[in-house]
Design a protein around this motif. Structure first.
Motif, PDB file in Angstrom:
ATOM      1  N   ARG A 185      42.535  43.598  38.793  1.00 47.12           N
ATOM      2  CA  ARG A 185      42.034  42.226  38.883  1.00 47.12           C
ATOM      3  C   ARG A 185      40.636  42.110  38.288  1.00 47.12           C
ATOM      4  NH1 ARG A 185      41.697  39.685  44.259  1.00 47.12           N
ATOM      5  NH2 ARG A 185      41.275  37.876  42.964  1.00 47.12           N
ATOM      6  N   ASP A 188      40.863  42.252  34.524  1.00 41.36           N
ATOM      7  CA  ASP A 188      41.704  41.227  33.903  1.00 41.36           C
ATOM      8  C   ASP A 188      40.897  39.958  33.644  1.00 41.36           C
ATOM      9  OD1 ASP A 188      43.626  39.488  33.036  1.00 41.36           O
ATOM     10  OD2 ASP A 188      44.760  39.449  34.914  1.00 41.36           O
ATOM     11  N   THR A 191      43.388  36.318  32.929  1.00 41.06           N
ATOM     12  CA  THR A 191      43.938  35.430  33.952  1.00 41.06           C
ATOM     13  C   THR A 191      43.045  35.287  35.170  1.00 41.06           C
ATOM     14  OG1 THR A 191      45.174  37.184  35.105  1.00 41.06           O
ATOM     15  CG2 THR A 191      46.259  36.124  33.231  1.00 41.06           C
ATOM     16  N   GLN A 192      42.071  36.191  35.338  1.00 43.27           N
ATOM     17  CA  GLN A 192      41.199  36.160  36.519  1.00 43.27           C
ATOM     18  C   GLN A 192      39.808  35.663  36.124  1.00 43.27           C
ATOM     19  OE1 GLN A 192      42.294  37.166  39.827  1.00 43.27           O
ATOM     20  NE2 GLN A 192      44.203  36.882  38.702  1.00 43.27           N
ATOM     21  N   GLU A 196      37.401  33.810  40.746  1.00 44.41           N
ATOM     22  CA  GLU A 196      38.558  34.393  41.415  1.00 44.41           C
ATOM     23  C   GLU A 196      38.356  35.864  41.773  1.00 44.41           C
ATOM     24  OE1 GLU A 196      42.285  31.884  39.627  1.00 44.41           O
ATOM     25  OE2 GLU A 196      41.224  33.179  38.202  1.00 44.41           O
ATOM     26  N   VAL A 197      37.325  36.472  41.222  1.00 45.26           N
ATOM     27  CA  VAL A 197      37.015  37.862  41.570  1.00 45.26           C
ATOM     28  C   VAL A 197      35.646  37.972  42.248  1.00 45.26           C
ATOM     29  CG1 VAL A 197      38.476  38.853  39.768  1.00 45.26           C
ATOM     30  CG2 VAL A 197      36.079  38.308  39.257  1.00 45.26           C
TER      31      VAL A 197
END
Length: 255
Positions: A185, A188, A191-192, A196-197
């Motif tokens: 994640r 990435d 998409t992340q 989102e992280v």
């Protein structure tokens, strides 16, 4: 902050732990300092045959982040750390947070406790390592800086967050550690998105690290052997001579 760290594991251990492909064997490094080349890991476009994980590539980058818009590095401060709390919105790191998140393998880091000068105690270096041993991965950011003559250099910074209880008595900051289950994640960037992280950029568990006092050999970049990590007794405050009591102006002297 994080201004010195070590990577003493073998290349096989590093590449297996991070599921990455990289150069051949590299030497153990006990005193990695800013401006030196460091090993970093980034997601690759290709995938390993038969694997559902993205192929990751390991390569060297200069420890000292340079945003792409910098004209002359001599006029720009050396950015070895990026604060997790502000990196998403800060101009220097915003693009890298979105497009170039990396992992920086390590076996531990050094930090200094700096008492007040009046205490009579010199700064104390600590070797901070995972209790379980092995390789860990710091969260990092990367940028490829291009000069006017067309030459390029990959540059990197280690992300830091507020220190946990184990480290707080030494320093108020510590590197962000990404757990293996979160590698994909974090890396990435397709998409992340950063938001989102963001929750991955938190202090590691309280019992994850242990801090061992070591000698001031680590202060010199030229010292690079395993003796840097040998524990030493913690220096005690120097004894202060007793202060003479102030005389009371309201009391009469017998002499």
């Amino acid at each position: 902050m994080c201004g010195r760290y070590a990577l003493t594991a073998t290349s096989k251990e590093v590449f297996e732990m991070l599921n990455a492909l990289g150069e051949d064997d590299f030497p153990a490094r006990y005193n990695i300092a800013p401006t030196q080349p460091i090993l970093v890991v980034m997601s690759s476009e290709r995938r390993e045959p038969g694997s559902n994980l993205p192929e990751r590539r390991a390569f060297l980058a200069r420890w000292g982040f340079l945003p792409g818009w910098v004209k002359d590095p001599k006029d720009f401060p050396l950015l070895i750390n990026a604060r997790a709390e502000t990196a998403i919105g800060k101009a220097s790191f915003r693009a890298a947070m979105r497009h170039r998140r990396i992992l920086i393998p390590a076996t531990g880091f050094y930090e200094w406790r700096r008492p007040p000068k009046e205490s009579g105690v010199k700064p104390q270096a600590y070797w901070v390592r995972p209790k379980r041993g092995g390789v860990i991965a710091f969260a990092g950011l990367m940028e490829t800086w291009s000069s006017a003559d067309g030459s390029e250099v990959d540059t990197a910074a280690i992300m830091t967050t507020a220190a946990n209880v184990t480290i707080r008595h030494i320093h108020d900051r510590m590197p962000v550690v990404i757990e293996p289950e979160d590698f994909e994640r974090w890396l990435d960037c397709k998409t992340q998105e950063p938001r989102e992280v963001a929750h991955l950029m938190r202090p590691v568990q309280e019992d994850f690290f242990e801090a061992l006092p070591v000698s001031d050999l680590v202060n010199k970049v030229s010292n690079m052997g395993p003796e840097l990590q040998k524990p030493v007794p913690v220096a005690e405050p120097a004894e202060q001579p007793p202060k003479k009591p102030k005389s009371d102006p309201g009391q009469m002297s017998l002499f």
